[in-house]
Enzyme design. Structure first.
Site, short mmCIF file in Angstrom:
data_model
loop_
_atom_site.label_atom_id
_atom_site.label_comp_id
_atom_site.label_asym_id
_atom_site.label_seq_id
_atom_site.Cartn_x
_atom_site.Cartn_y
_atom_site.Cartn_z
N LYS A 22 0.83 -1.21 0.00
CA LYS A 22 0.00 0.00 0.00
C LYS A 22 0.87 1.25 0.00
O LYS A 22 0.67 2.17 -0.81
CB LYS A 22 -0.90 0.00 1.24
CG LYS A 22 -1.49 1.37 1.56
CD LYS A 22 -2.14 1.39 2.93
CE LYS A 22 -2.53 2.77 3.37
NZ LYS A 22 -1.42 3.56 3.91
N CYS A 117 -5.68 8.46 8.26
CA CYS A 117 -5.73 8.00 9.64
C CYS A 117 -5.25 9.10 10.57
O CYS A 117 -4.16 9.65 10.41
CB CYS A 117 -4.85 6.78 9.83
SG CYS A 117 -5.60 5.30 9.16
N ASP A 307 3.69 0.72 12.13
CA ASP A 307 2.46 0.17 11.53
C ASP A 307 2.19 -1.27 11.97
O ASP A 307 1.17 -1.85 11.58
CB ASP A 307 2.54 0.25 10.00
CG ASP A 307 2.25 1.65 9.49
OD1 ASP A 307 1.90 2.54 10.30
OD2 ASP A 307 2.38 1.88 8.27
N ARG A 400 -9.02 0.53 3.66
CA ARG A 400 -8.06 1.45 3.04
C ARG A 400 -6.76 0.74 2.69
O ARG A 400 -6.02 1.18 1.82
CB ARG A 400 -7.71 2.59 4.02
CG ARG A 400 -8.79 3.63 4.18
CD ARG A 400 -8.24 4.81 4.96
NE ARG A 400 -6.86 5.04 4.56
CZ ARG A 400 -5.88 5.38 5.37
NH1 ARG A 400 -6.11 5.57 6.65
NH2 ARG A 400 -4.67 5.56 4.93
#
Ligand code: UD1
Length: 421
Positions: A22, A117, A307, A400
């Site tokens: 991503k 986010c 993450d 997302r």
């Protein structure tokens, strides 16, 4: 609002194929704007952030073709607008990359401030510092950023970042590839998707060296031409499935990964008791049924990624003993999911940058709410590991960044469905 309903307790078994990264895709698609010609981009994840970016590029005048799944042919030659649609830009964080790419190609742009986010205040002062160093005049309001070439035009320069920001490194790289002269980005981020972006740009004719180290050198070229490029596998998606097997149990072959990118995650999961075997482009993760406590501090690459903070926290919540989890990139990230995990029985105490997690041998199903992408992924893992039914609300965050999550988990034996109200 759509939600996931998960019946926990099934160990995960089988094979999962990881999608394109991503964070690389959301940089490479805006970077294609610098190219006059057709870019065939392969291994593009079909996630909502990518769909939004493609709509933004189409709105600017690009043509987008989808010859087959996960392949996009993008032609940005015909773009003339330098003002992407604000409503779309606000839907995602990485739309800030349009600043660098539009500035690089047209010498100006007007871009709304990004959304995405909101697990922390996410300033873009380092991006702006870079654009200014390249000669841009900057007008910044609460709503938008407007960039224009100053009276001496734009040209390469030396930029030393105050912190190794992923976004600023990528944005400055995009802004600089077509400028006269040389640009040096010092204290650059070294994340795999920074290297991927540089490789993409070089495939299209740029001269970027040093990506993956803390100094990136960009020798400006006059033009980028079209070409074909395949995006790297998603480090965080792979880490999420590895953490899911560690927490929920099972034995899974995670395919289409670059094991080297996973080293820091792998070693923590091994410390916690998972068995991990690396192959050339796959990793097998097997749970041994017992989880041990550990200590993790998030850091820029090659450290443990922020993450993956929330996902490893779920493993800690199920481990024997007390674990310590320290966040050094985004301090407020714990608030996105810790309360939700506590409602499932986890015991977490947050003190400043550190969460102390006292492991329990089980979690129980609950209705929980995703507050950001990775927090949502962690709640899914918690649901897979918990006794009973877990409902995860606000799943647009998860969508997302995770392609075919339901299909992939179902194929591994999970009981999970998406419910649309
Ligand atoms: C990127 C990733 C995100 C990941 C993060 C850290 C994308 C689209 N997003 O976000 O998934 O969580 O890297 O690995 O790739 N900072 C400033 N000023 C700036 C820029 C950053 O103070 O101008 C600070 C941030 O607040 C943060 C740290 O620097 O504390 C790192 O931020 P950065 O690496 O830029 O993260 P993002 O690009 O926002």
């Amino acid at each position: 609002m759509a939600r996931y309903e998960i019946k926990g307790g099934n160990p995960l078994q089988g094979t999962v194929t990881i999608s394109g990264a991503k964070n690389a895709a959301v940089a490479i698609l805006p970077a294609a704007l610098l190219v006059k010609g057709k870019c065939r981009i392969e291994n593009v994840p079909d996630i909502s952030d990518v769909r939004i970016l493609l709509s933004i590029l189409e709105g600017l005048g690009a043509t987008v073709e989808h010859p087959c799944d996960n392949v996009i042919v993008l032609d940005c030659s015909g773009i003339s607008s330098t003002q992407p649609e604000a409503a779309l830009v606000k839907k995602m964080r990485a739309s800030y990359y349009l600043m660098g790419s539009l500035l690089g190609r047209f010498g100006k742009c007007h871009v709304a401030l990004p959304g995405g986010c909101s697990f922390a205040t996410r300033p873009i002062d380092q991006h702006i510092k870079g654009f200014k160093a390249l000669g841009a005049l900057v007008e910044e309001t609460e709503e938008y950023v407007e960039l224009a070439a100053g009276k001496n035009g734009l040209q390469g320069n030396r930029v030393c970042l105050d912190m190794a920001s992923v976004g600023a490194t990528a944005n400055i790289m995009m802004a600089a590839v077509l400028l006269p002269g040389q640009t040096f980005i010092e204290n650059a981020a070294k994340e795999p998707h920074i290297v991927d972006l540089a490789n993409f740009l070089n495939t299209m004719g740029a001269q970027v060296t040093g990506a993956g180290t803390d100094t990136i050198k960009i020798k400006g070229v006059e033009q980028l031409q079209g070409g074909t490029y395949a995006i790297i596998p998603d480090q965080i998606e792979a880490g999420t499935y590895m953490a899911a097997v560690t927490a929920a149990g099972g034995d899974v072959l995670v395919k289409n990964v670059i094991p080297k990118h996973m080293d820091c995650i792998t070693s923590k999961l091994e410390e916690m008791g998972a068995e991990v075997i690396n192959y050339d482009d796959a990793i097998r993760v097997r749970s041994t049924g017992k989880l041990h406590s550990t200590t993790v501090k998030t850091r820029p690459y090659p450290g443990f990624p922020t993450d993956m903070q929330a996902q490893i926290c779920v493993c800690m919540a199920l481990a024997e003993g007390i674990s310590h989890l320290t966040e050094s990139v985004y301090e407020t990230r714990f608030f996105g999911y810790c309360t939700e995990l506590e409602s499932m029985g986890a015991k977490i105490e947050i003190n400043g940058k550190t969460a102390t997690v006292t492991g329990r041998n089980h979690l129980k199903g609950s209705t929980v709410c995703a507050r950001d992408l990775r927090a949502g992924a962690a709640l899914v893992i918690a649901g897979l590991s918990a006794e009973g039914i877990t409902r995860v609300e606000n799943i647009h965050f998860v969508e997302r960044g995770y392609e075919n999550l339901i299909e992939k988990l179902t194929a591994l034996g999970a009981t999970i469905r998406r419910i649309d109200d």
